[in-house]
Each structure stands twice: as structure tokens, then as C-alpha cells.
Design a protein around this motif. Structure first.
Motif, PDB file in Angstrom:
ATOM      1  N   THR A 132       0.781  -1.242   0.000  1.00  0.00           N
ATOM      2  CA  THR A 132       0.000   0.000   0.000  1.00  0.00           C
ATOM      3  C   THR A 132       0.814   1.294   0.000  1.00  0.00           C
ATOM      4  O   THR A 132       0.279   2.351  -0.333  1.00  0.00           O
ATOM      5  N   VAL A 133       2.101   1.237   0.358  1.00  0.00           N
ATOM      6  CA  VAL A 133       2.861   2.491   0.476  1.00  0.00           C
ATOM      7  C   VAL A 133       3.282   3.046  -0.885  1.00  0.00           C
ATOM      8  O   VAL A 133       3.471   2.300  -1.846  1.00  0.00           O
ATOM      9  N   LEU A 134       3.416   4.353  -0.931  1.00  0.00           N
ATOM     10  CA  LEU A 134       3.931   5.017  -2.125  1.00  0.00           C
ATOM     11  C   LEU A 134       4.646   6.294  -1.688  1.00  0.00           C
ATOM     12  O   LEU A 134       4.077   7.136  -0.989  1.00  0.00           O
ATOM     13  N   SER A 135       5.914   6.416  -2.082  1.00  0.00           N
ATOM     14  CA  SER A 135       6.688   7.599  -1.711  1.00  0.00           C
ATOM     15  C   SER A 135       6.648   8.618  -2.845  1.00  0.00           C
ATOM     16  O   SER A 135       6.880   8.284  -4.009  1.00  0.00           O
ATOM     17  N   LEU A 136       6.353   9.859  -2.472  1.00  0.00           N
ATOM     18  CA  LEU A 136       6.206  10.943  -3.448  1.00  0.00           C
ATOM     19  C   LEU A 136       7.493  11.780  -3.498  1.00  0.00           C
ATOM     20  O   LEU A 136       8.278  11.747  -2.563  1.00  0.00           O
ATOM     21  N   PRO A 137       7.674  12.550  -4.565  1.00  0.00           N
ATOM     22  CA  PRO A 137       8.877  13.400  -4.619  1.00  0.00           C
ATOM     23  C   PRO A 137       8.910  14.348  -3.427  1.00  0.00           C
ATOM     24  O   PRO A 137       7.887  14.939  -3.087  1.00  0.00           O
ATOM     25  N   ILE A 138      10.043  14.464  -2.794  1.00  0.00           N
ATOM     26  CA  ILE A 138      10.202  15.480  -1.737  1.00  0.00           C
ATOM     27  C   ILE A 138      11.676  15.852  -1.603  1.00  0.00           C
ATOM     28  O   ILE A 138      12.555  14.987  -1.692  1.00  0.00           O
ATOM     29  N   HIS A 139      11.929  17.142  -1.450  1.00  0.00           N
ATOM     30  CA  HIS A 139      13.280  17.652  -1.186  1.00  0.00           C
ATOM     31  C   HIS A 139      13.128  19.123  -0.807  1.00  0.00           C
ATOM     32  O   HIS A 139      12.072  19.722  -1.031  1.00  0.00           O
ATOM     33  N   PRO A 140      14.168  19.699  -0.234  1.00  0.00           N
ATOM     34  CA  PRO A 140      14.039  21.063   0.307  1.00  0.00           C
ATOM     35  C   PRO A 140      13.787  22.134  -0.754  1.00  0.00           C
ATOM     36  O   PRO A 140      13.378  23.242  -0.414  1.00  0.00           O
ATOM     37  N   TYR A 141      14.041  21.825  -2.018  1.00  0.00           N
ATOM     38  CA  TYR A 141      13.939  22.847  -3.056  1.00  0.00           C
ATOM     39  C   TYR A 141      12.634  22.751  -3.842  1.00  0.00           C
ATOM     40  O   TYR A 141      12.446  23.423  -4.843  1.00  0.00           O
ATOM     41  N   MET A 142      11.739  21.906  -3.375  1.00  0.00           N
ATOM     42  CA  MET A 142      10.459  21.721  -4.063  1.00  0.00           C
ATOM     43  C   MET A 142       9.560  22.941  -3.819  1.00  0.00           C
ATOM     44  O   MET A 142       9.525  23.481  -2.718  1.00  0.00           O
ATOM     45  N   THR A 143       8.840  23.364  -4.860  1.00  0.00           N
ATOM     46  CA  THR A 143       7.980  24.539  -4.719  1.00  0.00           C
ATOM     47  C   THR A 143       6.539  24.122  -4.421  1.00  0.00           C
ATOM     48  O   THR A 143       6.152  22.971  -4.669  1.00  0.00           O
ATOM     49  N   LYS A 144       5.767  25.091  -3.931  1.00  0.00           N
ATOM     50  CA  LYS A 144       4.357  24.847  -3.638  1.00  0.00           C
ATOM     51  C   LYS A 144       3.625  24.416  -4.923  1.00  0.00           C
ATOM     52  O   LYS A 144       2.753  23.566  -4.893  1.00  0.00           O
ATOM     53  N   ARG A 145       4.041  25.004  -6.041  1.00  0.00           N
ATOM     54  CA  ARG A 145       3.416  24.657  -7.317  1.00  0.00           C
ATOM     55  C   ARG A 145       3.650  23.207  -7.704  1.00  0.00           C
ATOM     56  O   ARG A 145       2.755  22.525  -8.204  1.00  0.00           O
ATOM     57  N   GLU A 146       4.873  22.761  -7.471  1.00  0.00           N
ATOM     58  CA  GLU A 146       5.180  21.353  -7.771  1.00  0.00           C
ATOM     59  C   GLU A 146       4.350  20.421  -6.879  1.00  0.00           C
ATOM     60  O   GLU A 146       3.852  19.399  -7.351  1.00  0.00           O
ATOM     61  N   VAL A 147       4.237  20.775  -5.615  1.00  0.00           N
ATOM     62  CA  VAL A 147       3.425  19.965  -4.704  1.00  0.00           C
ATOM     63  C   VAL A 147       1.987  19.930  -5.214  1.00  0.00           C
ATOM     64  O   VAL A 147       1.357  18.864  -5.266  1.00  0.00           O
ATOM     65  N   GLN A 148       1.496  21.089  -5.617  1.00  0.00           N
ATOM     66  CA  GLN A 148       0.133  21.187  -6.137  1.00  0.00           C
ATOM     67  C   GLN A 148      -0.053  20.283  -7.357  1.00  0.00           C
ATOM     68  O   GLN A 148      -1.082  19.617  -7.500  1.00  0.00           O
ATOM     69  N   GLU A 149       0.959  20.254  -8.215  1.00  0.00           N
ATOM     70  CA  GLU A 149       0.904  19.425  -9.423  1.00  0.00           C
ATOM     71  C   GLU A 149       0.817  17.934  -9.054  1.00  0.00           C
ATOM     72  O   GLU A 149       0.009  17.189  -9.623  1.00  0.00           O
ATOM     73  N   VAL A 150       1.627  17.522  -8.093  1.00  0.00           N
ATOM     74  CA  VAL A 150       1.592  16.124  -7.655  1.00  0.00           C
ATOM     75  C   VAL A 150       0.205  15.802  -7.102  1.00  0.00           C
ATOM     76  O   VAL A 150      -0.403  14.779  -7.433  1.00  0.00           O
ATOM     77  N   VAL A 151      -0.312  16.707  -6.267  1.00  0.00           N
ATOM     78  CA  VAL A 151      -1.603  16.477  -5.626  1.00  0.00           C
ATOM     79  C   VAL A 151      -2.729  16.376  -6.664  1.00  0.00           C
ATOM     80  O   VAL A 151      -3.579  15.487  -6.575  1.00  0.00           O
ATOM     81  N   SER A 152      -2.714  17.262  -7.661  1.00  0.00           N
ATOM     82  CA  SER A 152      -3.771  17.224  -8.687  1.00  0.00           C
ATOM     83  C   SER A 152      -3.759  15.895  -9.444  1.00  0.00           C
ATOM     84  O   SER A 152      -4.808  15.281  -9.662  1.00  0.00           O
ATOM     85  N   CYS A 153      -2.577  15.465  -9.857  1.00  0.00           N
ATOM     86  CA  CYS A 153      -2.470  14.199 -10.587  1.00  0.00           C
ATOM     87  C   CYS A 153      -2.895  13.029  -9.695  1.00  0.00           C
ATOM     88  O   CYS A 153      -3.557  12.090 -10.164  1.00  0.00           O
ATOM     89  N   LEU A 154      -2.523  13.120  -8.438  1.00  0.00           N
ATOM     90  CA  LEU A 154      -2.848  12.037  -7.497  1.00  0.00           C
ATOM     91  C   LEU A 154      -4.367  11.926  -7.368  1.00  0.00           C
ATOM     92  O   LEU A 154      -4.929  10.826  -7.359  1.00  0.00           O
ATOM     93  N   LYS A 155      -5.028  13.062  -7.291  1.00  0.00           N
ATOM     94  CA  LYS A 155      -6.501  13.065  -7.192  1.00  0.00           C
ATOM     95  C   LYS A 155      -7.118  12.352  -8.388  1.00  0.00           C
ATOM     96  O   LYS A 155      -8.028  11.556  -8.242  1.00  0.00           O
ATOM     97  N   GLU A 156      -6.575  12.660  -9.570  1.00  0.00           N
ATOM     98  CA  GLU A 156      -7.104  11.994 -10.790  1.00  0.00           C
ATOM     99  C   GLU A 156      -6.867  10.492 -10.726  1.00  0.00           C
ATOM    100  O   GLU A 156      -7.738   9.705 -11.105  1.00  0.00           O
TER     101      GLU A 156
END
Ligand SMILES: *Cc1c(COP(=O)(O)O)cnc(C)c1O
Length: 374
Positions: free
Chosen positions: A347-371
Motif C-alpha cells: 500500500t505504500v507510495l513515496s512521493l517526490p520530496i526535497h528542500p527545493y520543491m515549490t508549492k506549485r510542484e506539490v500542487q501538481e503532484v496532488v492534482s495528478c494524485l486526485k485523478e
């Protein structure tokens, strides 16, 4: 999008890193140069222990800890069933028996109750000597050391902290790499504090243990280089990596650790109602080696992963196989069932994460994940 954007970090730190590297090149002091000792001093200070001994990688950091305590044949070493292979590989390589213990369903770290059950099981069976626990700070969060230390004390077990993913994390005011009798960490490039190749370190408060580690890491050396008083290994961090790490440690403590926590909060704020998000227990502070969500089942995970992949968003499954299911351990006896670890593998899935990630990139991951969830 990158899973862990090391290129961006390099661009940010480029002038300092190039200066540090060219300094080593012009000194030609490639082994045990001044930056190595300087790094050890700074790391020990940051972590809050008396000794840091750098070595070639995180795997050998664990091996050195086992060597220092003479752990080997006939010994039982308790390890979480849900971790990277090396945690159990090194005890097995030294001839000890890894005893796999199930993990906590919310933190994915060693479950103290299951740990005590496993210790009692080994004692009642009477075949192995219960010797050590290797607790892992999985995905950046410290294991439950308050409970685990009590069990180690009760049954007179050596406690080794596998902080390969934990550097920078805290439990209360105490930093990762300072728990138990000895701690091991890794500077593999994608770990919370990474170098530009392989690297690792051992941490301990005990002077005698530190002395033993320094000897074991250099062919069991005695008072001078060509006197060998024990059979050891060759495990050193080279000067170039130490110089890189000195620069990266500054960035890590000045802003990266805080920045990666901000990114994790962005994710959790946006994903909390959709999927099972990482649980950081009260009083713990994570260094977010991974941001790992849980989907309902294998099928859901597959569809979400495929949807993200289609948009160029990389994901990883840490870990698809629990340790007791690894072919290399197929012949080992199973002491305890590990249903939580097995469920996590599906069941686990690791998403991209690092200190230089922007809010927009997070938003992009979240939108795709919702789909992907639909
Ligand atoms: C990465 C890792 C190691 C091994 O570190 P290397 O530097 O790759 O040898 C050990 N334990 C855990 C939990 C790890 O994640």
C-alpha cells in the motif's frame, strides 16, 4: 520533476562546493585530510555526542557497530521487518541471526510491544543469545526510543540506531544519531544529508567504543598504522566527500531541514482528506528522507502510480518486499508474524520530496494524485 532534486541543490551551493573540492585537489590529501576530522567534529557537535567516526558508507557503519560489540555467531539481533536490506544484512554477514519484528502501523517504525514478544520468544526457545536491537529511523522519523531503550535495558541488549534515513530528525530535544549505545548513518546522495558518492558515519558517547571503531575501520590498527591488533575492515570517508559534506551540512542546518518540513506540511494539508498521510508522532521532528502515503490496496497504488508516471512525476515504492520475504533470507527461521509490514509493502507510495520543491510542484503532484484516485 525529480524525485529528489540534487541538481538544484548543486546549482545553489556551486561556488562553495567547487571551492571546497578544488582545495582538496590542490592539497592532494585524499585520505584522512583535514576536512575529515573537521567534519567529524562538526557532526558530533550537531548530533550532541562525544564521538563521530566517518566511514565508507551506511552499511559499513552498521558493520562497524556490530564489530565494536563483538556481535556474531549465536547472537540474535532484532530488526524491523520493514526497512532497507542492509539493516539485517550486516548482522547476517557477521554470522548473527536477524530476528524480524513487525512495525507500528502509523509510523512504520519498530513496534516496541512486538519487539518484547520477539525477545521473549528467543529467550524461551533457548537456542540463540539475545544480543542487540537495530532500530531504524524510517523515512526520517526517529524510532520510539523511549520504549525501545526500556526494553534494551530490561533484557540487557545493545541498542544500535540505524539513522541512515534519520539524520536531522529529533525526539524531544534529542537529535537522531544519538540514541542507544551507538548509531550509524549514511551519506548516500539521496539521504537527508548526502555527499557526492558513498559515505557514512558512526556516533557514540563511549570513549572505548569510539577507539574500537577507529581501529576496526582501518584494518584493526593498533598504536600505529602498521601494527594490527584485530581483524577489521577498510572503511573510510575520503577527503573529497568530507569537503562536500562540510558545505552541505551548513545548507542542511541553515535552511534545508526547515524547508523540507515546509514541503511536507504542504503535502499533508492538501492530501490529508484523500489518502493516509505520514504520521509524525507528538514530540517527534522528521527530516523527511521520504514522504510516504498509503493507498487502500495494491490496485489503487498501481493506478495512482501510473497516473503520476504519465505526467512525468516520479514515485517509489519503499519497500515492495518485507525483509523476511527477501530470497536471501528464505532459509532463516521465522520467529514472529509481521502482518503490518506485509500490508505496507502493498500500500505504500513515496512521493517526490526535497528542500527545493515549490508549492506549485506539490500542487501538481496532488492534482495528478486526485485523478489517479478516481
Ligand atoms: C541507505 C540505508 C542503509 C545503507 O546505507 P548505504 O550508505 O547505502 O550503505 C542502511 N540502512 C537504511 C535504513 C538505509 O536506508
Amino acid at each position: 520533476m525529480l524525485f529528489r532534486d540534487l541538481k538544484q541543490q548543486y546549482q545553489m551551493l556551486k561556488p562553495q562546493i567547487e571551492k571546497a573540492v578544488s582545495g582538496v585537489l590542490s592539497d592532494c590529501d585524499f585520505i584522512a585530510g583535514a576536512p575529515v576530522r573537521e567534519l567529524e567534529t562538526r557532526l558530533a557537535e550537531y548530533v550532541g555526542v562525544r564521538h563521530c567516526i566517518t566511514c565508507a558508507n551506511g552499511t559499513e557503519a552498521i558493520e562497524l557497530a556490530l564489530l565494536a560489540f563483538g556481535i556474531g555467531r549465536g547472537d540474535a539481533v532484532f530488526v524491523p521487518d520493514f526497512t532497507f536490506f542492509a539493516t539485517a544484512e550486516m548482522p547476517a554477514a557477521r554470522g548473527a541471526m536477524p530476528v524480524f519484528v513487525d512495525v507500528d502501523a502509523s509510523t512504520f517504525n519498530l513496534d516496541p510491544e512486538k519487539l518484547e514478544q520477539a525477545v521473549l520468544h528467543v529467550i524461551s526457545e533457548g537456542r540463540l543469545c539475545p544480543r542487540a536491537i537495530i532500530a531504524v529511523d524510517l523515512f526520517g522519523q526517529c524510532a520510539d526510543y523511549r520504549a525501545i531503550m526500556a526494553i534494551a535495558a530490561k533484557y540487557d541488549l545493545i541498542l544500535i540506531e540505524d539513522a541512515a534515513q534519520g539524520f536531522g530528525g529529533r525526539l524531544g530535544e534529542q537529535r537522531a544519531c544519538s540514541f542507544g549505545d551507538i548509531a550509524a548513518t549514511s551519506f548516500f546522495p539521496s539521504k537527508p544529508l548526502g555527499c557526492y558518492g558513498d559515505g557514512g558515519a558512526v556516533f557514540t558517547d563511549d570513549d572505548r567504543t569510539a577507539e574500537l571503531i577507529r581501529s576496526f575501520a582501518v584494518h584493526g590498527r593498533g598504536m600505529h598504522k602498521y601494527e594490527n591488533v584485530r581483524v577489521g575492515i577498510n572503511s573510510r570517508l575520503d577527503t573529497l566527500q568530507a569537503a562536500v559534506l562540510l558545505v552541505k551540512l551548513n545548507a542542511f542546518t541553515n535552511f534545508e531541514l526547515e524547508a523540507v518540513n515546509t514541503v511536507a506540511n504542504w503535502y499533508t494539508d492538501r492530501l490529508g482528506d484523500l489518502v493516509s498521510t505520514p504520521v509524525v508522532k507528538m514530540g517527534f521532528y522528521s527530516s523527511w528522507a521520504q514522504y510516504t502515503i498509503q493507498l487502500k490496496n495494491l490496485e489503487k497504488r498501481r493506478s495512482v502510480q501510473e497516473r503520476l508516471n504519465a505526467s512525468g512525476i516520479p514515485t517509489m515504492v519503499y519497500y515492495p518486499k518485507s525483509l523476511h520475504r527477501q530470497p536471501a533470507f528464505a532459509d532463516l527461521p521465522i520467529y514472529e508474524k509481521c502482518p503490518v509490514a506485509e500490508h505496507l509493502c502493498e500500500t505504500v507510495l513515496s512521493l517526490p520530496i526535497h528542500p527545493y520543491m515549490t508549492k506549485r510542484e506539490v500542487q501538481e503532484v496532488v492534482s495528478c494524485l486526485k485523478e489517479g484516485l478516481q
